[in-house]
Design a protein around this motif. Structure first.
Motif, PDB file in Angstrom:
ATOM      1  N   SER A 160       0.832  -1.204   0.000  1.00 24.70           N
ATOM      2  CA  SER A 160       0.000   0.000   0.000  1.00 24.70           C
ATOM      3  C   SER A 160       0.866   1.252   0.000  1.00 24.70           C
ATOM      4  N   GLY A 161       2.000   1.200   0.701  1.00 29.15           N
ATOM      5  CA  GLY A 161       2.914   2.339   0.687  1.00 29.15           C
ATOM      6  C   GLY A 161       3.545   2.540  -0.669  1.00 29.15           C
ATOM      7  N   MET A 162       3.910   1.443  -1.328  1.00 20.44           N
ATOM      8  CA  MET A 162       4.468   1.545  -2.674  1.00 20.44           C
ATOM      9  C   MET A 162       3.425   2.080  -3.648  1.00 20.44           C
ATOM     10  N   ALA A 163       2.186   1.628  -3.514  1.00 22.51           N
ATOM     11  CA  ALA A 163       1.120   2.118  -4.394  1.00 22.51           C
ATOM     12  C   ALA A 163       0.952   3.625  -4.255  1.00 22.51           C
ATOM     13  N   GLU A 164       0.956   4.109  -3.024  1.00 24.09           N
ATOM     14  CA  GLU A 164       0.800   5.552  -2.800  1.00 24.09           C
ATOM     15  C   GLU A 164       1.976   6.319  -3.408  1.00 24.09           C
ATOM     16  N   LEU A 165       3.192   5.789  -3.216  1.00 22.51           N
ATOM     17  CA  LEU A 165       4.373   6.447  -3.777  1.00 22.51           C
ATOM     18  C   LEU A 165       4.296   6.491  -5.298  1.00 22.51           C
ATOM     19  N   ARG A 166       3.893   5.390  -5.909  1.00 19.11           N
ATOM     20  CA  ARG A 166       3.885   5.342  -7.364  1.00 19.11           C
ATOM     21  C   ARG A 166       2.762   6.190  -7.959  1.00 19.11           C
ATOM     22  N   ARG A 167       1.650   6.302  -7.261  1.00 21.95           N
ATOM     23  CA  ARG A 167       0.613   7.229  -7.729  1.00 21.95           C
ATOM     24  C   ARG A 167       1.150   8.658  -7.715  1.00 21.95           C
ATOM     25  N   THR A 168       1.876   9.006  -6.664  1.00 22.49           N
ATOM     26  CA  THR A 168       2.456  10.346  -6.563  1.00 22.49           C
ATOM     27  C   THR A 168       3.468  10.583  -7.672  1.00 22.49           C
ATOM     28  N   GLU A 169       4.318   9.582  -7.929  1.00 20.36           N
ATOM     29  CA  GLU A 169       5.308   9.716  -9.001  1.00 20.36           C
ATOM     30  C   GLU A 169       4.635   9.871 -10.355  1.00 20.36           C
ATOM     31  N   GLN A 170       3.558   9.117 -10.588  1.00 16.68           N
ATOM     32  CA  GLN A 170       2.895   9.209 -11.889  1.00 16.68           C
ATOM     33  C   GLN A 170       2.237  10.563 -12.088  1.00 16.68           C
ATOM     34  N   ARG A 171       1.636  11.092 -11.055  1.00  9.81           N
ATOM     35  CA  ARG A 171       1.039  12.422 -11.191  1.00  9.81           C
ATOM     36  C   ARG A 171       2.116  13.466 -11.503  1.00  9.81           C
ATOM     37  N   ALA A 172       3.276  13.331 -10.866  1.00 10.41           N
ATOM     38  CA  ALA A 172       4.378  14.265 -11.133  1.00 10.41           C
ATOM     39  C   ALA A 172       4.875  14.110 -12.563  1.00 10.41           C
ATOM     40  N   ALA A 173       5.004  12.862 -13.023  1.00  8.71           N
ATOM     41  CA  ALA A 173       5.450  12.617 -14.394  1.00  8.71           C
ATOM     42  C   ALA A 173       4.452  13.172 -15.397  1.00  8.71           C
ATOM     43  N   ALA A 174       3.178  12.973 -15.133  1.00  6.92           N
ATOM     44  CA  ALA A 174       2.136  13.489 -16.031  1.00  6.92           C
ATOM     45  C   ALA A 174       2.201  15.006 -16.119  1.00  6.92           C
ATOM     46  N   LYS A 175       2.437  15.645 -14.993  1.00  2.67           N
ATOM     47  CA  LYS A 175       2.504  17.107 -14.963  1.00  2.67           C
ATOM     48  C   LYS A 175       3.631  17.631 -15.840  1.00  2.67           C
ATOM     49  N   VAL A 176       4.736  16.888 -15.916  1.00  2.82           N
ATOM     50  CA  VAL A 176       5.867  17.308 -16.745  1.00  2.82           C
ATOM     51  C   VAL A 176       5.459  17.470 -18.205  1.00  2.82           C
ATOM     52  N   VAL A 177       4.565  16.593 -18.678  1.00  2.00           N
ATOM     53  CA  VAL A 177       4.150  16.653 -20.093  1.00  2.00           C
ATOM     54  C   VAL A 177       2.788  17.326 -20.253  1.00  2.00           C
ATOM     55  N   GLY A 178       2.273  17.919 -19.177  1.00  2.34           N
ATOM     56  CA  GLY A 178       1.064  18.729 -19.272  1.00  2.34           C
ATOM     57  C   GLY A 178      -0.239  18.003 -19.047  1.00  2.34           C
ATOM     58  N   VAL A 179      -0.186  16.779 -18.510  1.00  5.23           N
ATOM     59  CA  VAL A 179      -1.406  16.008 -18.250  1.00  5.23           C
ATOM     60  C   VAL A 179      -1.808  16.175 -16.789  1.00  5.23           C
ATOM     61  N   THR A 180      -3.043  16.588 -16.559  1.00  9.41           N
ATOM     62  CA  THR A 180      -3.532  16.778 -15.191  1.00  9.41           C
ATOM     63  C   THR A 180      -4.631  15.789 -14.810  1.00  9.41           C
ATOM     64  N   ASP A 181      -5.231  15.126 -15.789  1.00  8.82           N
ATOM     65  CA  ASP A 181      -6.300  14.163 -15.524  1.00  8.82           C
ATOM     66  C   ASP A 181      -5.686  12.767 -15.499  1.00  8.82           C
ATOM     67  N   VAL A 182      -5.403  12.262 -14.293  1.00 10.82           N
ATOM     68  CA  VAL A 182      -4.771  10.958 -14.108  1.00 10.82           C
ATOM     69  C   VAL A 182      -5.693  10.108 -13.237  1.00 10.82           C
ATOM     70  N   ARG A 183      -6.094   8.948 -13.755  1.00 12.03           N
ATOM     71  CA  ARG A 183      -7.060   8.103 -13.062  1.00 12.03           C
ATOM     72  C   ARG A 183      -6.467   6.712 -12.823  1.00 12.03           C
ATOM     73  N   PHE A 184      -6.854   6.101 -11.709  1.00 15.47           N
ATOM     74  CA  PHE A 184      -6.370   4.782 -11.336  1.00 15.47           C
ATOM     75  C   PHE A 184      -7.559   3.867 -11.067  1.00 15.47           C
ATOM     76  N   LEU A 185      -7.478   2.635 -11.583  1.00 20.93           N
ATOM     77  CA  LEU A 185      -8.545   1.658 -11.337  1.00 20.93           C
ATOM     78  C   LEU A 185      -8.267   0.786 -10.120  1.00 20.93           C
ATOM     79  N   GLY A 186      -7.014   0.681  -9.699  1.00 17.80           N
ATOM     80  CA  GLY A 186      -6.704  -0.025  -8.465  1.00 17.80           C
ATOM     81  C   GLY A 186      -6.683  -1.533  -8.551  1.00 17.80           C
ATOM     82  N   TYR A 187      -6.504  -2.092  -9.736  1.00 18.25           N
ATOM     83  CA  TYR A 187      -6.367  -3.549  -9.851  1.00 18.25           C
ATOM     84  C   TYR A 187      -5.016  -3.983  -9.283  1.00 18.25           C
ATOM     85  N   PRO A 188      -4.900  -5.212  -8.767  1.00 18.94           N
ATOM     86  CA  PRO A 188      -3.630  -5.670  -8.183  1.00 18.94           C
ATOM     87  C   PRO A 188      -2.529  -5.785  -9.233  1.00 18.94           C
TER      88      PRO A 188
END
Length: 239
Positions: free
Chosen positions: A58-86
């Motif tokens: 769960s801690g890794m999932a939270e970290l990776r969601r944060t990293e992905q939002r930051a990566a998306a922001k670099v290329v101008g994407v603000t709408d980032v959605r997660f389905l939460g499958y294992p």
């Protein structure tokens, strides 16, 4: 192919955080530069990834969601959605098809970018089982699910999501690309987006050189010439 002038909305569907950045961040950056609305849909949170296992899943999932939002922001994407499958357990189920079809009907994209559903025997890394499952489920969600009002009728009946026809799909990570995007002007943003995934690539020596070399190889394959960088896709017509 769909003319670029007719692409107003793009949905990028991938299995894990960082997949979009490896496969299409340069193309996405250039879409955004042209005013295209881009949405990222990630099927998992990447909870089974990373070298730092001082974190639980769960801690890794939270970290990776944060990293992905930051990566998306670099290329101008603000709408980032997660389905939460294992992470590591994705199969192209009816439930996954429905969940992707739901987002297609919400976003109503002209173009969907996703992962290739076939194994790449030339380069195994893009062929993670989750990648192939997501690619297959996304293609099924594009055709026939999202466009058929009688498929998953609860989407229309309970959520008011009318059917939507995606006009084209681009597949990344396959062995038979037939369309290349010159990302020379966006290579620095692609690299910065990838480097936002510190938990995944921060320990890799020479990572920037690897990304540039692979992108240069695709540009050579595309016939773009020396000093250029590219991303490659297989185009699927949906008409």
């Amino acid at each position: 192919m769909l003319p670029l002038s007719e692409i107003n909305r793009v949905l990028v569907v991938t299995a894990h955080p960082d997949d979009a950045d490896f496969g299409s961040a340069g193309s996405v950056a250039q879409f955004v530069d042209k005013g295209v609305e881009v949405t990222y849909l990630l099927v998992t949170d990447g909870d089974a990834g990373g070298d730092d296992r001082s974190l639980d899943n769960s801690g890794m999932a939270e970290l990776r969601r944060t990293e992905q939002r930051a990566a998306a922001k670099v290329v101008g994407v603000t709408d980032v959605r997660f389905l939460g499958y294992p992470d590591g357990q994705v199969v192209p189920s009816l439930e996954l098809r429905r969940d992707i079809a739901r987002v297609i009907r919400q976003v109503r994209p002209d173009l969907v970018v996703t992962q290739h559903p076939d194994r790449n025997y030339r380069h195994i890394a893009p062929s993670h089982p989750d990648h192939r499952a997501v690619g297959g489920a996304t293609l099924d969600a594009v055709y026939p699910d999202a466009r058929n009002p009688h498929a998953f009728p609860e989407l229309l009946r309970d959520e008011g999501l009318a059917a939507w026809t995606v006009r084209e799909v681009w597949l990344s990570g396959g062995s038979t690309p037939d369309h290349w995007v010159d990302i020379t002007d966006a290579i620095d943003r692609k690299l910065a987006a990838l480097q936002s995934h510190v938990s995944q690539v921060g320990h890799i020596e020479g990572f920037a050189e690897f990304v540039r070399s692979r992108s240069a190889g695709l540009a050579e394959q595309a016939g773009l010439g020396e000093g250029r960088y590219a991303e490659g896709f297989q185009v699927v017509a949906t008409g």
